[in-house]
Scaffold this active site. Sequence first.
Site, short mmCIF file in Angstrom:
data_model
loop_
_atom_site.label_atom_id
_atom_site.label_comp_id
_atom_site.label_asym_id
_atom_site.label_seq_id
_atom_site.Cartn_x
_atom_site.Cartn_y
_atom_site.Cartn_z
N TYR A 1 -3.56 16.56 39.92
CA TYR A 1 -2.14 16.91 39.84
C TYR A 1 -1.55 16.49 38.49
O TYR A 1 -1.88 15.45 37.94
CB TYR A 1 -1.35 16.22 40.97
CG TYR A 1 0.14 16.52 40.88
CD1 TYR A 1 0.67 17.68 41.42
CD2 TYR A 1 1.01 15.65 40.22
CE1 TYR A 1 2.03 17.97 41.31
CE2 TYR A 1 2.37 15.93 40.10
CZ TYR A 1 2.87 17.09 40.66
OH TYR A 1 4.21 17.38 40.54
N HIS B 1 1.63 63.86 31.26
CA HIS B 1 2.31 63.71 29.96
C HIS B 1 3.79 64.10 30.05
O HIS B 1 4.39 64.51 29.05
CB HIS B 1 1.64 64.53 28.86
CG HIS B 1 0.16 64.42 28.83
ND1 HIS B 1 -0.51 63.50 28.05
CD2 HIS B 1 -0.80 65.08 29.52
CE1 HIS B 1 -1.81 63.63 28.24
NE2 HIS B 1 -2.01 64.58 29.15
N SER C 1 31.29 54.98 35.70
CA SER C 1 31.48 54.42 34.36
C SER C 1 32.94 53.99 34.22
O SER C 1 33.83 54.61 34.79
CB SER C 1 31.16 55.49 33.32
OG SER C 1 31.84 55.23 32.12
N ASN D 1 25.99 57.14 38.03
CA ASN D 1 24.78 56.55 37.44
C ASN D 1 23.84 55.97 38.49
O ASN D 1 24.28 55.38 39.48
CB ASN D 1 25.17 55.43 36.47
CG ASN D 1 25.96 55.95 35.28
OD1 ASN D 1 25.75 57.08 34.83
ND2 ASN D 1 26.88 55.15 34.79
N SER E 1 13.55 17.65 40.97
CA SER E 1 13.37 19.07 41.33
C SER E 1 14.23 19.44 42.54
O SER E 1 14.13 20.56 43.04
CB SER E 1 11.90 19.36 41.63
OG SER E 1 11.39 18.44 42.58
N LYS F 1 7.46 26.17 41.22
CA LYS F 1 8.37 26.60 42.28
C LYS F 1 9.42 27.59 41.81
O LYS F 1 9.67 28.59 42.49
CB LYS F 1 9.04 25.37 42.91
CG LYS F 1 8.12 24.71 43.93
CD LYS F 1 8.61 23.38 44.42
CE LYS F 1 8.23 22.26 43.49
NZ LYS F 1 6.80 22.13 43.20
N1 ARG Z 1 8.30 17.38 43.02
C1 ARG Z 1 6.91 17.31 42.77
C2 ARG Z 1 6.38 18.73 42.53
O1 ARG Z 1 7.05 19.61 42.83
C3 ARG Z 1 6.19 16.73 43.94
C4 ARG Z 1 4.91 16.06 43.62
C5 ARG Z 1 5.16 14.88 42.77
N2 ARG Z 1 4.02 14.06 42.64
C6 ARG Z 1 4.01 13.06 41.77
N3 ARG Z 1 2.95 12.35 41.74
N4 ARG Z 1 4.98 12.85 40.94
O2 ARG Z 1 5.29 18.93 42.03
#
Ligand code: ARG
Length: 482
Positions: free
Chosen positions: A317, A156, A277, A285, A23, A325
């Site tokens: 989790y 309306h 345009s 516009n 990520s 994110k």
């Molecule tokens: N990059 C992960 C997230 O955004 C962090 C947490 C990862 N935890 C794990 N047990 N793999 O959620």
Amino acid sequence: MSKLWGGRFTCGTDKAVDDFNSSIRFDQRLYRHDIMGSVAHAEMLGKTGVIALEDSKAICKALKEVLDDIDAGKVEFRIDAEDIHMNVETLLIEKIGAAGKRLHTGRSRNDQVALDIRMYLKDEIIEIMTDLKRLLGVILSVAEKHSDTILPGYTHLQRAQPITLSHHVMAYYQMFKRDCERLADCYDRTNIMPLGSGALAGTTYPLDRDYVAKRLGFEGVTQNSLDGVSDRDFAAEFLFCTSMIMMHLSRFSEEMVLWSSLEFAFVEMDDAYSTGSSIMPQKKNPDVAELVRGKTGRVYGDLMGLLTVMKGLPLAYNKDMQEDKESAFDAIDTVKMCLPVFTDMLATCTFRKENMYKAATRGFTNATDFADYLVKHGVPFRQAHEITGKLVLECLGKGVAIEELELSELRDICSQCLTEDQSAEALIGEDVYEEISLMKCVSGRTLTGGPAPETVLASVAKEKAALDAVNVPEKLTDTFVF
Ligand code: ARG
């Protein structure tokens, strides 16, 4: 590079899995908050004696250096280090070795990421509230200037009753004010510190959760370790708040698009906030307003995306949650782009007062007031409605407005719908013209929330004082001392 969690594995991860799992591409923007969180955690580990004080100090010093390196653009994040948390930890260990390996004591990435997003969102909420405050200020100045600018109010999309431009824009003021309050509420629920939840079951180390919370400016600590790592309600709530802001911006934008058309001609955008345009030389516009309207869809998508990610997840989790994110970041970027540009577009446009007034003189926007005039002279409202409806029909035939009829014509037409004991002469006097004038229609509506200039100006003054008094909290990134 071997993984920070590589001990129980016999081979490295497939390159495609590294790419897929990682990520860092998008969560690198959490680096400052991640490091502040780690500093607070390391200080606490030292203070509670979970790790040696010298190690704690070395960690904090090196974390600050890592931050400075990232700020200076000296760091290239590694995909094989997966995410921002392990990238920072890796950089730390590169700097100070063994002591750095003690940082993650009593902590999991699960509570770490929950902490980071909460910290990050808190600061972004503050920025968005600041943008909203500026928009609210611009709306107030438009309202102050246009308390006697009359235009038709619509239902309306048909002309309905006269109102003022002040009154119209102050409707949006109320919406954006609620948006600000909603964000403040969301801030309070985000303002709870999850560290100490561990992976899911807390920890046996005697951590001082309250110290970490206080150090990072949190109001309190989460009350259940499973919930601490699994809760993304605050993020969904944030996405709802941003969706609502976009919805309000979008409705306002839609009106600006309509109003800037030749059909309405109520507003002229400043050239700096308009586009041309590539083929039609005459075009001007309202792209800004259209784009704001269009971008609303992506923020709704961000909200639906997160709600859908979360809906089937068992406690606690799950990696699915890494998908939280990009939704949040996209909504933040979109709202933070739309609010200032919309605010400036509004601040620089010119309202065409004459066209607004002219539009209000057509479409019988004073018909309700004519009916009310009859009611004030003793006619039951339902009958007054009927009489006025007939009057409008006659006027349509003649192509005139009610006030363009002679008093005798008015009386004649109305008398067709009167009972024997009612007389048009007694009911309708010369004063009717004054009573159904557009300004009178507006200025007579003085109830709280009504469009009368004095009422709206009083509301503007009240809101101005309240807005000045709104205290937006300070961002952690501005106040945190390393
Ligand atoms: N990059 C992960 C997230 O955004 C962090 C947490 C990862 N935890 C794990 N047990 N793999 O959620």
